[in-house]
Design a protein around this motif. Structure first.
Motif, PDB file in Angstrom:
ATOM      1  N   ASN A  19     -19.341  -2.446   1.089  1.00  0.00           N
ATOM      2  CA  ASN A  19     -20.089  -1.120   0.761  1.00  0.00           C
ATOM      3  C   ASN A  19     -21.543  -1.445   1.204  1.00  0.00           C
ATOM      4  O   ASN A  19     -22.192  -2.265   0.868  1.00  0.00           O
ATOM      5  N   ASP A  26     -16.715  -0.056  10.331  1.00  0.00           N
ATOM      6  CA  ASP A  26     -16.959   1.397  10.371  1.00  0.00           C
ATOM      7  C   ASP A  26     -17.688   1.687  11.490  1.00  0.00           C
ATOM      8  O   ASP A  26     -17.727   1.069  12.487  1.00  0.00           O
ATOM      9  N   GLU A  81     -13.739  -5.629   0.282  1.00  0.00           N
ATOM     10  CA  GLU A  81     -14.258  -4.466   0.658  1.00  0.00           C
ATOM     11  C   GLU A  81     -15.925  -4.363   0.767  1.00  0.00           C
ATOM     12  O   GLU A  81     -16.277  -4.769  -0.403  1.00  0.00           O
ATOM     13  N   GLN A  94     -16.644  -8.057  -8.275  1.00  0.00           N
ATOM     14  CA  GLN A  94     -17.427  -7.474  -7.446  1.00  0.00           C
ATOM     15  C   GLN A  94     -18.904  -7.879  -7.610  1.00  0.00           C
ATOM     16  O   GLN A  94     -19.449  -8.564  -8.607  1.00  0.00           O
ATOM     17  N   SER A 114     -13.809  -7.712  -4.338  1.00  0.00           N
ATOM     18  CA  SER A 114     -12.802  -8.765  -3.951  1.00  0.00           C
ATOM     19  C   SER A 114     -11.590  -8.612  -4.586  1.00  0.00           C
ATOM     20  O   SER A 114     -11.377  -8.290  -5.820  1.00  0.00           O
ATOM     21  N   LYS A 152      -7.743  -5.722  -8.370  1.00  0.00           N
ATOM     22  CA  LYS A 152      -9.303  -6.038  -8.237  1.00  0.00           C
ATOM     23  C   LYS A 152      -9.557  -7.326  -8.811  1.00  0.00           C
ATOM     24  O   LYS A 152      -9.044  -7.614 -10.060  1.00  0.00           O
ATOM     25  N   ASN A 211     -16.303  -3.346   7.093  1.00  0.00           N
ATOM     26  CA  ASN A 211     -15.941  -2.715   5.641  1.00  0.00           C
ATOM     27  C   ASN A 211     -15.038  -3.166   4.909  1.00  0.00           C
ATOM     28  O   ASN A 211     -14.640  -3.281   3.959  1.00  0.00           O
ATOM     29  N   VAL A 212     -13.978  -4.106   5.718  1.00  0.00           N
ATOM     30  CA  VAL A 212     -12.944  -4.619   5.017  1.00  0.00           C
ATOM     31  C   VAL A 212     -12.708  -5.931   5.882  1.00  0.00           C
ATOM     32  O   VAL A 212     -12.655  -5.964   7.155  1.00  0.00           O
ATOM     33  N   TRP A 259      -2.971  -4.382  -4.164  1.00  0.00           N
ATOM     34  CA  TRP A 259      -4.046  -5.088  -4.281  1.00  0.00           C
ATOM     35  C   TRP A 259      -4.808  -5.002  -5.808  1.00  0.00           C
ATOM     36  O   TRP A 259      -4.874  -4.014  -6.278  1.00  0.00           O
ATOM     37  N   ARG A 267      -8.392  -9.708  -0.281  1.00  0.00           N
ATOM     38  CA  ARG A 267      -9.050  -8.407   0.519  1.00  0.00           C
ATOM     39  C   ARG A 267     -10.549  -8.166   0.099  1.00  0.00           C
ATOM     40  O   ARG A 267     -10.679  -8.305  -1.094  1.00  0.00           O
TER      41      ARG A 267
END
Length: 216
Positions: A113, A86, A111, A140, A125, A137, A92-93, A135, A109
């Motif tokens: 936050n 970012d 992500e 997390q 994830s 999920k 961020n990814v 993608w 992937r």
């Protein structure tokens, strides 16, 4: 330790390019493009209005494996990870892919936050569905912190039946000097509806070593 393993590890470290932001924007290192070397699209210019707190940002990581034929070692490109950031320089990814006959195939992937103070708040994830081409999920992890900003807990949830379900919890316990004393790992029981401790690490310190010695 096996010499071949050490060499392989060294190659991976060298190929984990920690490139400065000015190189990504067409600076003096702009001629070095990992994408052209590996036939990948990993070299991505940043926007001119972006700014970064950090000088060096890792652009990508390439993993090789050794194929030995007739006593000859050949390094074969196996997988890669691409990093995205970012405006504050926070990743961020992250996207991992495997190299197949028809090119790069995404596998995972991540992500990231962040809170307003840049503390990591959550990692989501996802896995790539080749059938649906989307993608999906999977997991997390949500991070909690102490008042002083030290990591206090990590809550892991799994994506099941279109909702997040609690799976495990990792807790860190500190003393009054904010030294890590214990880590407790628990799993959630849907039958008993409570956390079931499974593992605990107790740490001891001495005056000359900053890093703790763990006792399981």
């Amino acid at each position: 330790m096996n010499g071949r393993f050490i060499y392989a590890l060294l190659m991976v470290v060298l190929l984990s390019a920690t490139m400065p932001a000015f190189a990504q924007t067409g600076g003096v290192n702009a001629g070095f493009t990992p994408g052209s070397i590996f036939n990948a699209d990993s070299y991505r210019p940043i926007q001119h209005d972006q700014h970064y707190k950090r000088l060096f940002l890792r652009d990508s990581t390439y993993v090789f494996e050794v194929l030995t034929t007739d006593s000859t070692e050949n390094w074969l490109l196996k997988e890669r990870a691409l990093d995205y950031y970012d405006n504050e320089g926070n990743e961020n990814v992250l996207v991992r892919s495997l190299l197949k006959d028809d090119g790069w195939v995404p596998t995972e992937r991540l992500e990231f936050n962040y809170r307003s103070n840049d503390d990591l708040e959550k990692i989501i994830s996802s896995s790539w569905s080749s059938e649906k081409q989307i993608w999906v999920k999977q997991k997390q992890q949500t991070y909690g912190y102490t008042y002083s900003g030290k990591e206090r807990e990590v809550l892991t949830e799994l994506w099941t039946e279109d909702r997040w379900t609690v799976a495990s919890l990792a807790e860190k316990i500190y003393d009054e000097e904010e030294q890590l004393q214990q880590e407790v790992f628990s799993r959630w029981s849907n039958i008993e509806l409570e956390w079931i401790p499974e593992e605990r690490y107790v740490y001891a310190y001495n005056d000359s070593v900053d890093q703790p010695a763990s006792e399981k």
